[in-house]
Motif scaffolding. Structure first.
Motif, PDB file in Angstrom:
ATOM      1  N   CYS A 256       0.828  -1.215   0.000  1.00 57.35           N
ATOM      2  CA  CYS A 256       0.000   0.000   0.000  1.00 57.35           C
ATOM      3  C   CYS A 256       0.859   1.261   0.000  1.00 57.35           C
ATOM      4  O   CYS A 256       0.414   2.330  -0.462  1.00 57.35           O
ATOM      5  N   LEU A 257       2.084   1.138   0.501  1.00 56.12           N
ATOM      6  CA  LEU A 257       2.992   2.296   0.522  1.00 56.12           C
ATOM      7  C   LEU A 257       3.313   2.778  -0.888  1.00 56.12           C
ATOM      8  O   LEU A 257       3.670   3.942  -1.086  1.00 56.12           O
TER       9      LEU A 257
ATOM     10  N   SER B 188       1.300   3.372  -3.198  1.00 53.67           N
ATOM     11  CA  SER B 188       0.309   4.357  -3.641  1.00 53.67           C
ATOM     12  C   SER B 188       0.652   5.775  -3.174  1.00 53.67           C
ATOM     13  O   SER B 188       0.186   6.753  -3.778  1.00 53.67           O
ATOM     14  N   ILE B 189       1.440   5.905  -2.118  1.00 48.95           N
ATOM     15  CA  ILE B 189       1.724   7.240  -1.576  1.00 48.95           C
ATOM     16  C   ILE B 189       2.568   8.073  -2.540  1.00 48.95           C
ATOM     17  O   ILE B 189       2.159   9.176  -2.934  1.00 48.95           O
TER      18      ILE B 189
ATOM     19  N   SER C 182       0.768   9.230  -5.757  1.00 48.60           N
ATOM     20  CA  SER C 182      -0.046  10.452  -5.669  1.00 48.60           C
ATOM     21  C   SER C 182       0.829  11.701  -5.816  1.00 48.60           C
ATOM     22  O   SER C 182       0.405  12.694  -6.405  1.00 48.60           O
TER      23      SER C 182
ATOM     24  N   ILE D 122      -0.019  14.200   2.474  1.00 52.53           N
ATOM     25  CA  ILE D 122       1.401  14.396   2.774  1.00 52.53           C
ATOM     26  C   ILE D 122       2.046  15.385   1.803  1.00 52.53           C
ATOM     27  O   ILE D 122       2.936  16.162   2.180  1.00 52.53           O
TER      28      ILE D 122
ATOM     29  N   PHE E 256      -4.600   4.666   0.215  1.00 50.05           N
ATOM     30  CA  PHE E 256      -3.267   5.182   0.519  1.00 50.05           C
ATOM     31  C   PHE E 256      -2.843   6.255  -0.484  1.00 50.05           C
ATOM     32  O   PHE E 256      -1.976   7.075  -0.182  1.00 50.05           O
ATOM     33  N   PHE E 257      -3.437   6.237  -1.666  1.00 48.59           N
ATOM     34  CA  PHE E 257      -3.228   7.334  -2.616  1.00 48.59           C
ATOM     35  C   PHE E 257      -3.725   8.640  -1.993  1.00 48.59           C
ATOM     36  O   PHE E 257      -3.059   9.674  -2.073  1.00 48.59           O
ATOM     37  N   SER E 258      -4.904   8.579  -1.367  1.00 47.02           N
ATOM     38  CA  SER E 258      -5.454   9.771  -0.707  1.00 47.02           C
ATOM     39  C   SER E 258      -4.591  10.207   0.462  1.00 47.02           C
ATOM     40  O   SER E 258      -4.468  11.407   0.748  1.00 47.02           O
ATOM     41  N   LEU E 259      -3.977   9.245   1.149  1.00 46.68           N
ATOM     42  CA  LEU E 259      -3.055   9.589   2.232  1.00 46.68           C
ATOM     43  C   LEU E 259      -1.856  10.367   1.678  1.00 46.68           C
ATOM     44  O   LEU E 259      -1.390  11.335   2.289  1.00 46.68           O
ATOM     45  N   GLY E 260      -1.380   9.949   0.507  1.00 48.05           N
ATOM     46  CA  GLY E 260      -0.288  10.677  -0.139  1.00 48.05           C
ATOM     47  C   GLY E 260      -0.673  12.103  -0.476  1.00 48.05           C
ATOM     48  O   GLY E 260       0.151  13.021  -0.397  1.00 48.05           O
TER      49      GLY E 260
END
Length: 534
Positions: A26-27, A29-30, A33, A252, A245-249
């Motif tokens: 999942c990392l 995807s960060i 983004s 950030i 996790f894209f949205s989490l990126g």
């Protein structure tokens, strides 16, 4: 004969081993983004006006700031945004003969603006209200007549995405998921550093295409691998989490951009994670499903046993009869199969249009943050927070309500929000921002839902082909989106929102023409699509 699904149930459909692998993957995807929407910061266009050597001398002598000099020497012009300082022309005059004084520049400003004075272009470059920061726009002077070059930066990425997703998908099918993933990340690392060290804008665009070629393909390989390692009932949850996790990126990214003011160093930071992903080769197994499809049964058994051991499960002796459940020949599948029946033609058209719309509206709404004139870091962070509930709303609704209504509603809400935002006056800032955020949430849900709806509608024999072909419209949308946003905004800043709203509304209406797939077994053959109950 025992299929891999049977063995996976014994080994653990989503045990400790799969949780570890999914969490690590999942990392990926960060940083994806960062690359996807990093243009908002890397290609930020600040307030700018013509550099005038005569004014520069006066500014140094008088100790004026850039803003003081602009107020005193830059003429006002009418534009689509109202009366603003001229960005592409300056007064053609010798400032040393005007009597301009350090003590009272304002009076001279009024005189100059109301006099009929000749104008000229920005032959000596531009001044930028971007002290202490640098985007590639300010470095290469991509403003005024050259402003469209900024669109090419994002379009180049879309070209790389389009070619890379097809080419790397082929390599992953031929040489394996993990080998392709590792080779792709090595390629990304090299291309990313080349982008950061580009000596000119032409080189930047070339390296940007290569960078995009690897990034999208590597992300897709990761998506395929984690869905192949879990049981069927967990695939949707894993896929939505991967995209979350894209949205989490997105959250950030503005923090990174705020603390890293130079676009080149920001590019280096975008690239470093991909170099770190090379280490996955040593502790992430190859997909047993892929190994079986390549008749590498012994290797597939060893990996499956390792998964069972980590999950603290014991496999039965039935493992010795393990076969690939997809051994039927699909070599005869062709592109034209997607249009073989009226239903398949309808699916292909509607899904392709939705991929295209999701990419255009999603990218357009994000890139729009860079031209609004507010605090781009705060605006980007707030809009990113709005994205996070999308995955939870999807998981809450698809099993209770179904796929079709939430999918259609997400598009229609996004379209309505875009249209309403366009006509809310700027004086009602918070209302305008709130409605725009609703639109962002809606298109994020639609973007995440089109992925698995696409997989559920096509039969097994053409499922991968169907997803690959339809999703290419996503990359084509990504190529068109920057031109649609930046060029139309020159005419009227809210005009792109009208286009986005219309696209999303149509997409929502078309989704209502699709069948509901909740609780319906996945079709295996083309005949199953036309006669689902037979």
């Amino acid at each position: 004969m025992t299929t891999f699904e049977d063995i996976l149930e014994e080994a653990g459909a989503f045990g400790r081993s799969q949780m570890r692998i999914v969490s690590i993957f999942c990392l990926v995807s960060i940083p994806f983004s960062f690359v996807y929407v990093g243009i908002v910061f890397q290609g930020f266009t600040p307030e700018h006006w013509c550099r005038d050597p005569g004014v520069s001398g006066i500014r140094e002598r008088c100790g004026w700031s850039l803003q003081d000099a602009r107020r005193a020497t830059v003429p006002l012009m009418n534009s689509s945004a109202g009366v603003t300082y001229s960005q592409c022309q300056r007064l053609d005059m010798d400032w040393n003969t005007t009597g301009l004084t350090c003590d009272n520049p304002e009076s001279e400003l009024i005189l100059a603006q109301h006099s009929i004075l000749p104008m000229t272009g920005c032959t000596d470059g531009w001044e930028y209200d971007y002290e202490g920061r640098q985007s590639f726009v300010t470095e290469f002077d991509l403003v005024c007549a050259d402003a469209w070059y900024v669109d090419m930066f994002q379009a180049a990425l879309g070209v790389g995405f389009l070619v890379g997703s097809i080419a790397i998908g082929y390599l992953a099918d031929k040489y394996g998921r993990m080998k392709s993933f590792v080779m792709t990340n090595f390629f990304i690392g090299v291309a990313g550093i080349l982008v950061a060290t580009s000596p000119n804008y032409i080189a930047l665009l070339v390296f940007r295409v290569l960078f995009g070629f690897g990034v999208k393909g590597g992300w897709m390989v990761g998506y395929v691998l984690i869905t192949e390692l879990v049981g069927v009932e967990y695939r949707r949850m894993v896929g939505v989490t991967y995209q979350m996790f894209f949205s989490l990126g997105i959250l950030i990214l503005p923090l990174l951009a705020y603390f890293i003011p130079n676009w080149r160093w920001l590019q280096v930071v975008f690239t470093i994670p991909y170099i770190c992903f090379l280490t996955y080769y040593w502790f992430i197994p190859e997909s047993p499903r892929w190994l079986l499809s390549q008749n590498k049964r012994i290797e597939a058994l060893e990996i499956t046993k390792a998964i069972a051991k980590e999950n603290k499960k014991t496999l039965s002796k039935n493992i010795e009869t393990l076969t690939d459940e997809n051994t039927e020949s699909i070599s005869t599948v062709s592109f034209m199969d997607l249009f073989k029946t009226s239903k398949l033609r309808k699916f292909t058209f509607i899904l392709s249009y939705n991929w295209f719309t999701s990419a255009v509206v999603y990218q357009g709404l994000i890139m729009r943050l860079g031209i609004l004139g507010g605090n781009v870091y705060v605006d980007f962070l707030i809009s990113g927070i709005v994205e996070l509930p999308a995955a939870f709303l999807i998981l809450l609704t698809i099993e209770r309500i179904g796929r079709r209504l939430p999918f259609a509603a997400a598009n229609i809400v996004a379209g309505a929000a875009c249209l309403i935002t366009a006509f809310i006056p700027d004086s009602m800032f918070w209302l305008k921002s709130a409605v725009a955020c609703v639109g962002r949430l809606g298109i994020t849900m639609a973007f995440e839902m089109v992925v698995f709806v696409n997989t559920e509608l096509y039969p097994t024999v053409i499922r991968n082909l169907g997803v690959s072909v339809c999703s290419t419209l996503c990359d084509i949308g990504g190529i068109i989106a920057p031109f649609l946003l930046y060029r139309l905004a020159v005419i009227w800043q809210e005009l792109p929102l009208i286009i986005f709203g219309a696209l999303a509304f149509v997409a929502g209406g078309l989704v209502l023409l699709l069948p509901e797939t909740k609780g319906v077994p996945l079709p295996e053959t083309i005949d199953d699509v036309d006669c689902p109950n037979s």
